[in-house]
Design a protein around this motif. Structure first.
Motif, PDB file in Angstrom:
ATOM      1  N   ILE A  57       0.831  -1.201   0.000  1.00 53.27           N
ATOM      2  CA  ILE A  57       0.000   0.000   0.000  1.00 53.27           C
ATOM      3  C   ILE A  57       0.866   1.252   0.000  1.00 53.27           C
ATOM      4  CG2 ILE A  57      -1.782   1.277   1.271  1.00 53.27           C
ATOM      5  CD1 ILE A  57      -2.369  -1.519   2.672  1.00 53.27           C
ATOM      6  N   LYS A  59      -0.640   5.131  -0.501  1.00 49.02           N
ATOM      7  CA  LYS A  59      -1.772   5.988  -0.865  1.00 49.02           C
ATOM      8  C   LYS A  59      -1.349   7.156  -1.751  1.00 49.02           C
ATOM      9  CE  LYS A  59      -4.381   4.627   3.176  1.00 49.02           C
ATOM     10  NZ  LYS A  59      -4.927   4.994   4.466  1.00 49.02           N
ATOM     11  N   ASN A  62      -1.236   5.927  -5.279  1.00 50.20           N
ATOM     12  CA  ASN A  62      -2.445   5.218  -5.698  1.00 50.20           C
ATOM     13  C   ASN A  62      -2.185   3.711  -5.884  1.00 50.20           C
ATOM     14  OD1 ASN A  62      -5.252   5.348  -6.239  1.00 50.20           O
ATOM     15  ND2 ASN A  62      -4.840   5.183  -8.428  1.00 50.20           N
TER      16      ASN A  62
END
Length: 101
Positions: A57, A59, A62
């Motif tokens: 992950i 963020k 994306n």
């Protein structure tokens, strides 16, 4: 198994658009950390010697990606990453979270 990580170097990588394959080369000394046939069968069964159920992950980039670690003869040989949110970045991620799902 985790001891192998320090004894692997990136041989090549292949960007697929939504994912990335990272092929690894074992270094001298990894033989002492090779998983035996019985260890592989205990962890994975007789087939599909791969570690799954991890997410990568980031963020800001994306990225919410499935991560699979593949073994060949008891040694990690490939990491496969597939982004569930679209294209995977072409540059190396400097920060990320690794989550077991």
């Amino acid at each position: 198994m985790f001891e192998q990580i320090e004894l692997l170097t990136e041989k090549e990588s292949e960007h697929t658009g939504v994912g990335l394959y990272v092929y690894l080369e074992p270094e001298i000394g990894i033989e002492g950390h090779r998983l035996s046939k019985s260890q592989l069968e205990q962890m994975f069964g007789e087939h599909n010697h791969e570690l799954t159920k991890f997410e990568l992950i980031n963020k800001n980039e994306n990225v919410l990606a499935d991560l699979t670690i593949h073994f060949s003869n008891g040694i990690i040989d490939c990491v496969e990453i597939w982004n569930k949110l679209g294209d995977y970045p072409k540059g190396e991620l400097l920060t990320y979270e690794l989550k077991r799902i």
